[in-house]
Design an enzyme around this catalytic site. Structure first.
Site, PDB file in Angstrom:
ATOM      1  N   ASP A   1       0.818  -1.226   0.000  1.00 15.88           N
ATOM      2  CA  ASP A   1       0.000   0.000   0.000  1.00 15.88           C
ATOM      3  C   ASP A   1       0.845   1.266   0.000  1.00 15.88           C
ATOM      4  OD1 ASP A   1      -2.139  -1.685   0.195  1.00 15.88           O
ATOM      5  OD2 ASP A   1      -2.430  -1.402   2.350  1.00 15.88           O
TER       6      ASP A   1
HETATM    7  P1  NAP Z   1       0.907  -4.004   3.087  1.00 14.56           P
HETATM    8  O1  NAP Z   1       0.240  -3.039   2.175  1.00 14.56           O
HETATM    9  O2  NAP Z   1       0.082  -4.620   4.138  1.00 14.56           O
HETATM   10  O3  NAP Z   1       1.571  -5.117   2.166  1.00 14.56           O
HETATM   11  C1  NAP Z   1       2.421  -6.071   2.692  1.00 14.56           C
HETATM   12  C2  NAP Z   1       2.802  -7.014   1.582  1.00 14.56           C
HETATM   13  O4  NAP Z   1       3.795  -7.880   2.107  1.00 14.56           O
HETATM   14  C3  NAP Z   1       1.670  -7.872   1.102  1.00 14.56           C
HETATM   15  O5  NAP Z   1       1.211  -7.446  -0.151  1.00 14.56           O
HETATM   16  C4  NAP Z   1       2.232  -9.297   1.088  1.00 14.56           C
HETATM   17  O6  NAP Z   1       2.119  -9.860  -0.215  1.00 14.56           O
HETATM   18  C5  NAP Z   1       3.702  -9.095   1.424  1.00 14.56           C
HETATM   19  N1  NAP Z   1       4.220 -10.155   2.282  1.00 14.56           N
HETATM   20  C6  NAP Z   1       3.641 -10.709   3.353  1.00 14.56           C
HETATM   21  N2  NAP Z   1       4.425 -11.659   3.867  1.00 14.56           N
HETATM   22  C7  NAP Z   1       5.527 -11.710   3.099  1.00 14.56           C
HETATM   23  C8  NAP Z   1       6.699 -12.494   3.123  1.00 14.56           C
HETATM   24  N3  NAP Z   1       6.902 -13.447   4.050  1.00 14.56           N
HETATM   25  N4  NAP Z   1       7.640 -12.264   2.190  1.00 14.56           N
HETATM   26  C9  NAP Z   1       7.440 -11.335   1.243  1.00 14.56           C
HETATM   27  N5  NAP Z   1       6.355 -10.553   1.174  1.00 14.56           N
HETATM   28  C10 NAP Z   1       5.402 -10.742   2.098  1.00 14.56           C
HETATM   29  O7  NAP Z   1       2.139  -3.349   3.823  1.00 14.56           O
HETATM   30  P2  NAP Z   1       2.768  -1.899   3.770  1.00 14.56           P
HETATM   31  O8  NAP Z   1       3.076  -1.488   2.370  1.00 14.56           O
HETATM   32  O9  NAP Z   1       3.850  -1.895   4.797  1.00 14.56           O
HETATM   33  O10 NAP Z   1       1.598  -0.928   4.223  1.00 14.56           O
HETATM   34  C11 NAP Z   1       1.130  -0.891   5.539  1.00 14.56           C
HETATM   35  C12 NAP Z   1      -0.375  -0.811   5.532  1.00 14.56           C
HETATM   36  O11 NAP Z   1      -0.812  -0.946   6.877  1.00 14.56           O
HETATM   37  C13 NAP Z   1      -0.909   0.502   5.016  1.00 14.56           C
HETATM   38  O12 NAP Z   1      -2.127   0.312   4.343  1.00 14.56           O
HETATM   39  C14 NAP Z   1      -1.136   1.286   6.298  1.00 14.56           C
HETATM   40  O13 NAP Z   1      -2.104   2.309   6.199  1.00 14.56           O
HETATM   41  C15 NAP Z   1      -1.622   0.177   7.196  1.00 14.56           C
HETATM   42  N6  NAP Z   1      -1.494   0.560   8.606  1.00 14.56           N
HETATM   43  C16 NAP Z   1      -0.279   0.696   9.157  1.00 14.56           C
HETATM   44  C17 NAP Z   1      -0.170   1.143  10.448  1.00 14.56           C
HETATM   45  C18 NAP Z   1       1.164   1.397  11.094  1.00 14.56           C
HETATM   46  O14 NAP Z   1       1.178   1.958  12.169  1.00 14.56           O
HETATM   47  N7  NAP Z   1       2.261   1.026  10.485  1.00 14.56           N
HETATM   48  C19 NAP Z   1      -1.307   1.390  11.189  1.00 14.56           C
HETATM   49  C20 NAP Z   1      -2.547   1.211  10.591  1.00 14.56           C
HETATM   50  C21 NAP Z   1      -2.626   0.794   9.302  1.00 14.56           C
HETATM   51  P3  NAP Z   1       2.101 -11.450  -0.405  1.00 14.56           P
HETATM   52  O15 NAP Z   1       1.010 -11.963   0.449  1.00 14.56           O
HETATM   53  O16 NAP Z   1       1.862 -11.621  -1.858  1.00 14.56           O
HETATM   54  O17 NAP Z   1       3.448 -11.957   0.003  1.00 14.56           O
END
Ligand code: NAP
Length: 471
Positions: A393
């Site tokens: 994301d």
């Molecule tokens: P993300 O959008 O959740 O994407 C994570 C990606 O990691 C997934 O598409 C997944 O694809 C991949 N993945 C999972 N396990 C894996 C593995 N073992 N090896 C390789 N890839 C793996 O993560 P992000 O880009 O870090 O974004 C964070 C999201 O969380 C945002 O939408 C944000 O708004 C939300 N959020 C974050 C917080 C915070 O405090 N950080 C709080 C609230 C909301 P596969 O399944 O295909 O592997």
């Protein structure tokens, strides 16, 4: 009397340490000393209160401390990916403790010292009770959603007039609370008080059910704030200045954190609390058949070793794979070859604030190589290779232009502006927001499919000329 001087002084020292602890948390270089300062402050606070004249039954204090240790040690051992729900549980305990102390004081004073139940104190007591008990059940629900407990639905549960019902419930608790404040020693107040507690407990549950698991980390920060405010109000009830200041620090820092997180996701507080985010995304999974280009670890190694400037964007997948140590090895290999390697840190990458900083610090990656999103974005167009490690994301260009996207307006790291993009993930599955990512279909993007730890390990081997297993 000596104790009378020692205790306020100890409280002052604890307050200063709490403030320094929060200040030091601002920077990864001082974060560790911040933790020590916080622990020291809490220890001083507990000991200073314990030796005070109000504590008459020491056995119960020992029982409480032993209970805390028994629960606390296993809780401290949870994996980093489970820290958000662990934090929610801590807030639940904090809220419950404040609430229970309030209940005890209310009934104790009613029977022994009714003169203590002044309108101000009773008002503070009702306030801290409502905040404490709603934090208790709300945090338990939040922890359950994050832990994906079977009987708690992850998706938002909504119905018509829900906000009205919730607000009505809260208003009812406040109105009944006011009736208690008006005549706290009357038999009616004795009967109404448990109703206030029950309504607050119910409100905590109902407040959380319309919020999707996706928004829980932000909600936890808000609940942190409620727990702090509850403790602060309790400080006025029991006349403990340290509780007032520590609670206020907790309340304000929780609120500031929630505001930072909302800004980083381009969401408002109301949208997080009442927006039922995550409800409609399930239907949005498929799109037209698009193709992606894939790359082997050897391809990735070749491309990276030919670059001058590399930016690594870590995301939740790096945390799941625990790939940070392999990432460090890759960083070492590339920098040894004179390649400029930076890490782009998105404020909400992962599942909790500072998630990426913690993982990269654990792997001893130099802090100077970590660059915040706003500082790195202007340099992305001059970047030869952008390596996306389990981020989704936070690098989705739809956030910039697709008004229909649930993440529209969320600031992102401009990975798509780099000359070549390599994305490591296991499949084409979406991330947290449940949406497709056009970055993966970009002509400049290569997908290295597999578990991030495995893939990067293979890339490191290939960079070293050891030959890697292909994916
Ligand atoms: P993300 O959008 O959740 O994407 C994570 C990606 O990691 C997934 O598409 C997944 O694809 C991949 N993945 C999972 N396990 C894996 C593995 N073992 N090896 C390789 N890839 C793996 O993560 P992000 O880009 O870090 O974004 C964070 C999201 O969380 C945002 O939408 C944000 O708004 C939300 N959020 C974050 C917080 C915070 O405090 N950080 C709080 C609230 C909301 P596969 O399944 O295909 O592997």
């Amino acid at each position: 009397m000596i104790l009378a001087d020692v205790i306020p002084f100890a409280y002052l020292v604890a307050t200063v340490l709490f403030i320094l602890s929060l200040r030091w948390m601002n920077d990864p270089r001082t974060a560790r000393q911040a933790v020590f300062a916080g622990v020291a402050a809490m220890l001083i606070a507990v000991v200073a209160t314990w030796i005070g004249p109000e504590i008459v039954n020491h056995v119960w204090i020992v029982v409480g401390i032993v209970g805390g240790i028994v629960v606390g040690i296993p809780l401290s051992r949870v994996p980093l990916t489970a820290v958000p729900q662990r934090t929610a549980l801590s807030h639940a305990f904090g809220g419950m403790a404040a609430g229970l102390v309030g209940v005890a004081y209310f009934y104790l004073w009613r029977s022994h010292n009714p003169q203590n139940l002044t309108p101000f104190r009773t008002g503070a007591l009702i306030t801290e009770n409502i905040l404490g008990f709603l934090t208790f059940t709300g945090s338990l629900m939040a922890a359950g959603k994050l832990q994906e407990v079977k009987w708690i639905p992850q998706r938002p549960v909504t119905y018509k007039g829900q906000n009205l019902v919730n607000m009505g419930l809260l208003i009812a608790a406040v109105v009944i609370g006011i009736l208690v404040v008006l005549n706290p020693t009357s038999p009616l107040a004795g009967a109404l008080f448990p109703i206030v507690v029950a309504l607050a407990l119910l409100f905590g549950v109902l407040l959380i059910i319309p919020i999707g698991g996706a928004d829980m980390p932000t909600v936890i920060a808000i609940l942190n704030s409620y727990a702090g405010l509850s403790a602060s109000a309790l400080g006025f009830v029991v006349n403990n200045k340290l509780l007032v200041t520590a609670g206020a620090l907790d309340g304000s820092s929780g609120l500031i954190l929630a505001v930072i997180m909302c800004k980083a996701m381009n969401r408002s507080f109301t949208n997080v609390l009442f927006g039922a985010f995550g409800q409609v995304q399930a239907a949005k999974a498929s799109g037209e058949a698009k193709t992606v280009k894939s790359a082997t670890p050897q391809d990735v190694a070749d491309i990276m070793t030919n670059a001058d400037r590399v930016v690594i964007i870590p995301g939740y997948g790096m945390a799941v794979a625990q790939a940070q140590h392999r990432v460090h090895e890759l960083y070492d290999q590339l920098t040894k070859r004179g390649i400029d390697v930076k890490f782009a840190i998105h404020p909400v990458a992962g599942r909790m604030p500072g998630h990426m900083n913690v993982l990269l610090a654990e792997a001893d990656i130099p802090y100077e190589s970590l660059v915040e999103m706003d500082d790195i974005n202007p340099d992305m167009a001059q970047t030869d290779v952008c390596l996306v490690v389990g981020a989704n994301d936070v690098v989705n260009p739809a956030a910039r232009h697709d008004k229909s996207s649930p993440i529209f307006g969320m600031p992102i790291i401009d990975a798509d502006k780099a000359k070549t993009i390599i994305a490591i993930k296991r499949s084409m599955n979406p991330g947290f927001a449940g949406i497709d990512n056009e970055l993966y279909y970009d002509d400049k993007t290569l997908m290295a499919f597999g578990d991030a730890k495995q893939v990067i390990g293979d890339v490191v081997k290939a960079v070293n000329g050891e030959g890697a297993s292909t994916h």
